[in-house]
Write a protein that holds these residues in place. Structure first.
Motif, PDB file in Angstrom:
ATOM      1  N   MET C   1       0.819  -1.107  -0.041  1.00 49.75           N
ATOM      2  CA  MET C   1       0.033  -0.148   0.018  1.00 49.75           C
ATOM      3  C   MET C   1       0.910   1.368  -0.219  1.00 49.75           C
ATOM      4  O   MET C   1       0.659   2.208  -0.728  1.00 49.75           O
ATOM      5  CB  MET C   1      -1.186  -0.058   1.220  1.00 49.75           C
ATOM      6  N   GLY C   2       2.143   1.249   1.000  1.00 46.52           N
ATOM      7  CA  GLY C   2       2.634   2.466   0.738  1.00 46.52           C
ATOM      8  C   GLY C   2       3.322   2.711  -0.450  1.00 46.52           C
ATOM      9  O   GLY C   2       3.461   3.909  -0.820  1.00 46.52           O
ATOM     10  N   LEU C   3       3.660   1.735  -1.333  1.00 50.48           N
ATOM     11  CA  LEU C   3       4.133   1.958  -2.860  1.00 50.48           C
ATOM     12  C   LEU C   3       3.257   2.615  -3.430  1.00 50.48           C
ATOM     13  O   LEU C   3       3.388   3.365  -4.368  1.00 50.48           O
ATOM     14  CB  LEU C   3       4.662   0.918  -3.369  1.00 50.48           C
ATOM     15  N   ALA C   4       1.833   2.095  -3.529  1.00 47.82           N
ATOM     16  CA  ALA C   4       0.677   2.573  -4.191  1.00 47.82           C
ATOM     17  C   ALA C   4       0.677   4.243  -3.820  1.00 47.82           C
ATOM     18  O   ALA C   4       0.435   5.051  -4.782  1.00 47.82           O
ATOM     19  CB  ALA C   4      -0.483   1.867  -4.027  1.00 47.82           C
ATOM     20  N   VAL C   5       0.600   4.449  -2.563  1.00 49.51           N
ATOM     21  CA  VAL C   5       0.337   5.859  -2.190  1.00 49.51           C
ATOM     22  C   VAL C   5       1.371   6.644  -2.745  1.00 49.51           C
ATOM     23  O   VAL C   5       1.168   7.686  -3.409  1.00 49.51           O
ATOM     24  CB  VAL C   5       0.560   5.832  -0.643  1.00 49.51           C
ATOM     25  N   PHE C   6       2.818   6.033  -2.779  1.00 50.52           N
ATOM     26  CA  PHE C   6       3.928   6.897  -3.264  1.00 50.52           C
ATOM     27  C   PHE C   6       3.843   7.163  -4.896  1.00 50.52           C
ATOM     28  O   PHE C   6       4.085   8.353  -5.364  1.00 50.52           O
ATOM     29  CB  PHE C   6       5.058   6.069  -3.048  1.00 50.52           C
ATOM     30  N   TYR C   7       3.375   6.045  -5.519  1.00 52.49           N
ATOM     31  CA  TYR C   7       3.200   6.222  -7.074  1.00 52.49           C
ATOM     32  C   TYR C   7       2.015   7.415  -7.433  1.00 52.49           C
ATOM     33  O   TYR C   7       2.192   8.269  -8.048  1.00 52.49           O
ATOM     34  CB  TYR C   7       2.825   4.951  -7.858  1.00 52.49           C
ATOM     35  N   ILE C   8       0.916   7.448  -6.579  1.00 48.51           N
ATOM     36  CA  ILE C   8      -0.099   8.281  -6.684  1.00 48.51           C
ATOM     37  C   ILE C   8       0.325   9.747  -6.417  1.00 48.51           C
ATOM     38  O   ILE C   8       0.343  10.574  -7.303  1.00 48.51           O
ATOM     39  CB  ILE C   8      -1.156   7.900  -5.795  1.00 48.51           C
ATOM     40  N   LEU C   9       1.285   9.914  -5.317  1.00 55.17           N
ATOM     41  CA  LEU C   9       1.728  11.113  -5.110  1.00 55.17           C
ATOM     42  C   LEU C   9       2.778  11.607  -6.045  1.00 55.17           C
ATOM     43  O   LEU C   9       2.810  12.714  -6.497  1.00 55.17           O
ATOM     44  CB  LEU C   9       2.493  11.203  -3.504  1.00 55.17           C
ATOM     45  N   ALA C  10       3.607  10.681  -6.338  1.00 55.51           N
ATOM     46  CA  ALA C  10       4.623  11.036  -7.332  1.00 55.51           C
ATOM     47  C   ALA C  10       4.054  11.691  -8.649  1.00 55.51           C
ATOM     48  O   ALA C  10       4.309  12.552  -9.429  1.00 55.51           O
ATOM     49  CB  ALA C  10       5.593   9.906  -7.781  1.00 55.51           C
ATOM     50  N   ALA C  11       2.915  10.746  -9.083  1.00 51.87           N
ATOM     51  CA  ALA C  11       1.963  11.275 -10.385  1.00 51.87           C
ATOM     52  C   ALA C  11       1.508  12.566 -10.196  1.00 51.87           C
ATOM     53  O   ALA C  11       1.768  13.585 -11.109  1.00 51.87           O
ATOM     54  CB  ALA C  11       1.273  10.119 -10.780  1.00 51.87           C
ATOM     55  N   VAL C  12       1.026  12.912  -8.947  1.00 55.16           N
ATOM     56  CA  VAL C  12       0.424  14.143  -8.769  1.00 55.16           C
ATOM     57  C   VAL C  12       1.564  15.249  -8.828  1.00 55.16           C
ATOM     58  O   VAL C  12       1.339  16.326  -9.469  1.00 55.16           O
ATOM     59  CB  VAL C  12      -0.386  14.353  -7.404  1.00 55.16           C
ATOM     60  N   ILE C  13       2.471  15.109  -8.145  1.00 49.98           N
ATOM     61  CA  ILE C  13       3.481  15.998  -8.228  1.00 49.98           C
ATOM     62  C   ILE C  13       4.181  16.307  -9.520  1.00 49.98           C
ATOM     63  O   ILE C  13       4.328  17.369  -9.898  1.00 49.98           O
ATOM     64  CB  ILE C  13       4.774  15.560  -7.270  1.00 49.98           C
ATOM     65  N   LEU C  14       4.161  15.182 -10.317  1.00 46.51           N
ATOM     66  CA  LEU C  14       4.988  15.544 -11.670  1.00 46.51           C
ATOM     67  C   LEU C  14       3.878  16.135 -12.675  1.00 46.51           C
ATOM     68  O   LEU C  14       4.322  17.200 -13.257  1.00 46.51           O
ATOM     69  CB  LEU C  14       5.457  14.125 -12.470  1.00 46.51           C
ATOM     70  N   VAL C  15       2.703  15.558 -12.677  1.00 49.79           N
ATOM     71  CA  VAL C  15       1.831  16.055 -13.365  1.00 49.79           C
ATOM     72  C   VAL C  15       1.425  17.760 -13.278  1.00 49.79           C
ATOM     73  O   VAL C  15       1.515  18.664 -13.979  1.00 49.79           O
ATOM     74  CB  VAL C  15       0.458  15.370 -13.435  1.00 49.79           C
ATOM     75  N   SER C  16       1.369  17.950 -11.710  1.00 47.27           N
ATOM     76  CA  SER C  16       1.118  19.321 -11.398  1.00 47.27           C
ATOM     77  C   SER C  16       2.293  20.112 -11.826  1.00 47.27           C
ATOM     78  O   SER C  16       2.224  21.329 -12.296  1.00 47.27           O
ATOM     79  CB  SER C  16       0.743  19.536 -10.087  1.00 47.27           C
ATOM     80  N   ALA C  17       3.527  19.810 -11.586  1.00 46.89           N
ATOM     81  CA  ALA C  17       4.491  20.566 -12.040  1.00 46.89           C
ATOM     82  C   ALA C  17       4.683  20.641 -13.210  1.00 46.89           C
ATOM     83  O   ALA C  17       5.287  21.946 -13.864  1.00 46.89           O
ATOM     84  CB  ALA C  17       6.219  19.694 -11.326  1.00 46.89           C
ATOM     85  N   LEU C  18       4.438  19.824 -14.290  1.00 44.12           N
ATOM     86  CA  LEU C  18       4.280  20.144 -15.755  1.00 44.12           C
ATOM     87  C   LEU C  18       3.315  21.212 -16.105  1.00 44.12           C
ATOM     88  O   LEU C  18       3.711  21.927 -17.043  1.00 44.12           O
ATOM     89  CB  LEU C  18       3.990  18.709 -16.126  1.00 44.12           C
ATOM     90  N   PHE C  19       2.235  20.991 -15.238  1.00 43.78           N
ATOM     91  CA  PHE C  19       1.167  22.200 -15.538  1.00 43.78           C
ATOM     92  C   PHE C  19       1.737  23.395 -15.333  1.00 43.78           C
ATOM     93  O   PHE C  19       1.404  24.608 -15.699  1.00 43.78           O
ATOM     94  CB  PHE C  19      -0.123  21.897 -14.916  1.00 43.78           C
ATOM     95  N   VAL C  20       2.459  23.506 -14.116  1.00 47.27           N
ATOM     96  CA  VAL C  20       3.034  24.764 -13.653  1.00 47.27           C
ATOM     97  C   VAL C  20       3.763  25.519 -14.849  1.00 47.27           C
ATOM     98  O   VAL C  20       3.822  26.408 -14.929  1.00 47.27           O
ATOM     99  CB  VAL C  20       3.922  24.742 -12.488  1.00 47.27           C
TER     100      VAL C  20
END
Lengths: 347, 369, 161, 162
Positions: C1-20
């Motif tokens: 579960m910890g890994l799933a959370v990490f991937y979700i968060l990483a995706a959020v960070i990367l996508v939002s950073a790309l949008f920035v």
């Protein structure tokens, strides 16, 4: 007797009996989430009605009287009306931001209740950074106000949004510093820990240890909750309605309810930090359930906030800033120094 | 580098025509630097009904109800201003009792008008409760008017030659009751506002109207007296029977919003004093000098003015000897008082503009006519 | 579960950073920055660094981004208008990015990551406080002085006279 | 000064400019030529014996049928001496003509709005007015002057477009 804390534990135990722990976590999270949401919705409905009644009686009139006993159902009727209202969006509004602003506003107000100790054992999650968490999460309120002000594409809304940003950022500083005093005394950031540190009768409450801290906190919290005399972001008479001028229907209702939830939040924090939370007045009064103590104290605090609103005029925006930076901030620092001395001297 | 060297932009907003603090339909186009006001351009005329033109097409008696609509907050005073002008034009004598009744009604209406002003001024500053307190007492005055003439807002009470109705029996006890409690109620309002630090912060040194500016813009009424000019037409040109009563003219010192507030608060007490003296000295007798239905004043013209709650209200009537006026020019206080807003409102914040607008006590129908 | 959370968060960070960096409306970019910071706070929280997570939200969301948004709102030339997020020199920029990326890949592959078996779930606040007041007291004080200097500088610039 | 005294003083002081004088309805009244309108206003404001700092009323009367023009009427008063003076001038005009006169808004700022109102309602042009926009009427209202005698609102009722 009548302690609600036991019920939650019992439910957890019962679920643990036949489900894997992951499911228990998820189910209990959903249950508590729904419970808090339901509680807050009811609370907001009650507070709206209560404010109307209080203002009415302060102004020598009756307030709502027709719907239900003394108008108790008035807010529900209003809510139903607002649900039926057309959801208007200005033509040049920024659609996505406009849509999300009320949701974030209400969400932030709701999230703060993760760590509020309603009673002995009635807390969703006793984070050990509890109080810091609340301060952090309530900053989303100001983000949502800015979003609403900007997305409406209305100059009055923009002014309201800018005012609220300036105001909340300014008052966050004395507010946090006022909290530091209580944290120093309790030596913990956990909400439950702070409450436990004030056990054993009202003379242990921190309001008597650091009255200055309480004063600074309460004034700053009034500003954080956008209540009169600091309600300048939505000053009806100046900015028409401020950031929410273009909102209608349910979106407006979300802003409106969030305001009342925030008012209860700052009261709950005041009670937790300075009035012993759910601790009884005297220890022999412990037979009264802890959640009754908590709700009672919080509602008194809410009443005082409402009392302010119906008594004082509104302060001006630059006076508000001067007040925060030139008066409250030094006072908050003084409080920290005094508390530090007190801890060293009285040990 | 200082802030002045930084390039800033000005920001234009329309305050009104639908804004809670313009007290009617007035549009202020404001140029702002941040929240500081740099320029105000008032746009009026949204309520223009051309009452002066209507006056040329109605007989003298028919015009009285229209005067109510010039200043709906103080209709009695508006009536009074017109009937005095018409009577002077035609040389009509008014019975003693009618004069007393006119003074009682006019002064009661002055109190009611100031109460409306107090209520809205307090609400402009964000204090909601004084609003309802003030309306509670206004209600008592309106009840008195209602029992006399059946109306609560536009009374059509005075007529050329006197007043239309005598007061009923129950009027006097009710009025005395009102006069008894009213001073303590004014104390209540003062408790809520006068020395409240927030109120002082919001009104002291806000919108200072100097004597010189007030003269140049012919500001009149309490707004002028707030600037320290002891000028009241009731004393200076004593019309009707005001010379028989003993009352003071309250004046301010600085001409800021707080002074204008104080002047009006004290004026309410003075008006109550006048009403007290008038009701004590109320003589019997006729209430009306009969004026024929087709009344034709002689050819000529007349200029009279009275002290309405908002200031000087003047009528210039030209008669050509027919049943209708040839020309009727109405000068109202708000028309001139509003003109100083762009002068005293600049370099203040938008919140102050609301306070200044409230303290000037502008009634838009009076500006637009 | 910890890994799933990490991937979700990483995706959020990367996508939002790309949008920035790609969104053409500067206000939207600032909002995306909030999402990005919130994702980083989530990462901290998932690593049991609860204090750091709260401070991340408090400072970066509550203060820094709001000030950015505030500045955007005050300057009307920026808010509402669509602006270009790129300039006329894509080639040198691309070269720099590629070389940076290679540098990261090389350094990451050379680092031996130690796997911690259990993350201690004890409160971190006390530890951070003690560390700041004992072993790191000099950097702490230096930072304080730097901030004070910045504060005074800001006041001097903004002073009205 | 009472009205007689004031009238006597003014008629003596400015006798070359005054065409007619008298006491009308208790108020001292003088009539001047349109060309002297602004200059005499300046004198009256500055004269230490009169000190007409304020304008009580300012308007026009349509006397085209009777006197062949528009009469401007301004009532001045002085806080200091508590006296009033009505000053008149006749602007010759016939038919739909718009007569011109110099503005008084430089002498008394309050005349600004009074003149704007008179200008749009009577069609009198105030030369040198700092802000000659419409005051009461719509900005695009043009060519009709409602306060002229003979103008009737009945001719002006328009039905809304379908």
């Amino acid at each position: 007797m009548f302690e609600l804390g036991g019920i939650f534990e019992a439910i957890g135990k019962w679920l643990n009996g036949f489900l894997p722990p992951v499911w228990v976590t998820i189910i209990s999270a959903v249950i508590t989430g729904l419970a808090v949401l339901g509680f807050l919705s009811l609370l907001a409905l009650f507070l709206v009605w209560w404010e109307r009644k209080i203002s009415a009686h302060m102004q020598q009139r009756y307030g709502p009287m027709r719907t239900g006993w003394h108008g108790v159902l008035q807010t529900i009727a209003d809510g139903v009306k607002l649900l039926q209202k057309e959801d208007l969006m200005p033509k040049d509004a920024d659609r996505i931001v406009y849509f999300w602003a009320p949701i974030i506003c209400f969400g932030a107000a709701f999230m703060a209740y993760l760590v509020v100790p309603f009673g002995k054992g009635i807390i969703v999650q006793d984070l050990n950074i509890g109080i810091l968490y609340i301060i952090a999460i309530t900053t989303f309120t100001v983000v949502s106000l800015l979003m609403a002000g900007w997305a409406s594409n209305n100059k009055w809304a923009l002014l309201g949004g800018m005012r609220s940003a300036a105001q909340i950022i300014s008052y966050e500083v004395p507010l946090s510093l006022a909290i530091v005093g209580a944290v120093m005394l309790a030596q913990t950031l956990s909400m439950n820990g702070i409450v436990s540190a004030q056990a054993g009768g009202f003379w242990h409450w921190y309001v008597f240890r650091e009255p200055l801290g309480f004063l600074v906190y309460y004034i700053a919290a009034t500003a954080e909750a956008n209540r009169t005399p600091f309600d300048i972001p939505e000053a009806e008479q100046e900015l028409v309605a401020g950031f929410n001028i273009e909102y209608s229907g349910m979106k407006f209702a979300m802003f409106f309810l969030a305001e009342f939830v925030n008012m209860f939040t700052v009261s709950a924090i005041a009670v937790t930090l300075f009035f012993g939370g759910w601790q009884p007045l005297f220890s022999f009064l412990g037979f009264i359930p802890s959640w009754v103590w908590f709700m009672g104290k919080s509602l008194v605090s809410v009443f005082v906030l409402m009392w302010f609103r119906w008594t004082y005029p509104r302060i001006r925006v630059d006076q508000l800033m001067n007040f925060a930076w030139k008066f409250l901030l030094p006072l908050a620092f003084l409080n920290i120094i005094l508390v530090g001395f007190g801890i060293v001297v009285f040990k | 580098m200082t802030v002045k060297e930084l390039k800033t932009e000005e920001f234009m907003v329309n305050m009104g025509p639908q804004h809670p603090s313009t007290h009617g339909v007035c549009k202020l186009v404001i140029k702002m630097d941040g929240e500081e006001i740099k320029e105000i351009t008032p746009h009026v005329g949204f309520l223009h009904r051309s009452i002066e033109k209507i006056g040329e097409n109605r007989t003298y008696a028919q015009f009285v109800p229209y005067t109510d609509r010039i200043d709906y907050v103080a209709s009695m005073n508006a009536n009074h201003a017109y009937v005095i002008a018409a009577e002077k034009l035609g040389g009509v004598e008014v019975p003693e009792r009618a004069e007393y009744l006119r003074v009682i009604m006019a002064e009661l209406n002055r109190i009611a008008s100031h109460l409306v002003w107090l209520a809205t001024f307090a609400i402009d500053l964000g204090a909601v409760t004084p609003f309802l307190y003030a309306f509670r007492e206004r209600e008592m005055i309106l009840d008195l008017f209602e029992m006399t003439c059946g109306q609560r807002l536009t009374y059509n009470y005075m007529c050329i030659g006197g007043v239309n109705w005598d007061i009923p029996k129950e009027f006097e006890p009710k009025l005395r009751e009102f006069l008894k409690i009213f001073p303590s109620r004014v104390d209540d309002y003062e408790d809520l506002l006068t020395n409240n630090p927030i109120f002082l912060y919001r009104t002291k040194n806000i919108g200072i109207l100097s004597k010189e500016t007030a003269f140049e813009y012919s500001v009149s009424g309490p707004s002028l007296r707030g600037s320290g000019v002891k000028w009241d037409i009731r004393k200076a040109e004593s019309y009707s029977i005001y010379d028989r009563f003993d009352f003071d003219i309250p004046v301010g010192y600085n001409g800021d919003a707080w002074d204008r507030y104080r002047v009006r608060m004290r004026e309410m007490r003075e008006s109550a004093k006048i009403v007290q003296q008038a009701i004590d000295g109320l003589p019997g007798g006729d209430i009306q000098t009969k004026v024929p239905r087709t009344w034709k004043p002689p050819e000529g013209e007349v200029f009279t003015r009275i002290e309405a709650p908002r200031g000087e209200m003047a009528y210039h009537i030209v008669s050509d000897g027919s049943t209708k006026p040839y020309r009727m020019k109405i000068r109202t206080a708000s028309f001139c008082n509003l003109q100083v807003l762009p002068i005293i409102g600049i370099n203040h914040l938008i919140a102050d503009l609301v306070a200044i607008f409230g303290s000037l006590d502008i009634i838009l129908p009076e500006v637009d006519r | 579960m910890g890994l799933a959370v990490f991937y979700i968060l990483a995706a959020v960070i990367l996508v939002s950073a790309l949008f920035v960096v790609t969104l053409r409306n500067i206000f939207h970019s600032a909002l995306m920055l909030i999402v990005c910071f919130f994702g980083v706070a989530g990462l901290y929280a998932s690593l049991n660094a609860d204090f750091l997570a709260a401070v991340q939200v408090l400072i970066y969301v509550g203060a820094v981004t709001i000030l950015i948004i505030f500045a955007v709102m005050v300057t009307h030339q920026l808010s509402g208008k669509k602006i270009r997020q790129y300039n006329d020199q894509p080639v040198p920029a691309g070269l720099i990015i590629i070389s940076l990326f290679l540098l990261f890949v090389v350094s990451l592959s050379k680092t031996g990551f130690e796997v911690v078996k259990s993350i201690s779930s004890s409160p971190t606040v006390e530890g951070i406080g003690k560390a700041l007041m004992t072993s790191y007291v000099l950097p702490f004080e230096v930072v304080s002085i730097v901030l004070l200097v910045a504060l005074i500088g800001a006041i001097v610039i903004a002073r009205k006279d | 000064m009472d009205s007689e005294g004031l009238l006597k003083y003014i008629t003596e002081e400015y006798k070359d400019k005054i065409i007619d004088s008298g006491i009308v309805g208790g108020v001292a009244t003088i009539e001047v030529k349109p060309g002297d309108w602004e200059s005499i206003a300046e004198y009256l404001k500055g004269d230490m014996e009169t000190r007409f700092l304020s304008v009580s009323n300012y308007g026009a009367v349509d006397y085209r049928e009777k006197l062949g023009g528009y009469q401007l009427v301004i009532t001045l008063f002085s806080y200091e001496f508590n006296h009033k003076l009505t000053m008149k001038t006749l602007l010759p005009a016939e038919g739909e003509e718009c007569p011109e006169i110099k503005t008084l808004s430089a002498v008394w700022p309050v005349a600004d709005w009074f003149e704007r109102e008179t200008a749009e309602l009577f069609g009198i042009v105030f030369v040198g007015h700092p802000d000659p926009r419409h005051l009461m009427l719509d900005e695009d209202w043009d060519g009709e002057y409602p306060m002229r005698r003979g103008w009737s609102g009945r001719d002006f009722i328009t039905k809304p477009d379908k």
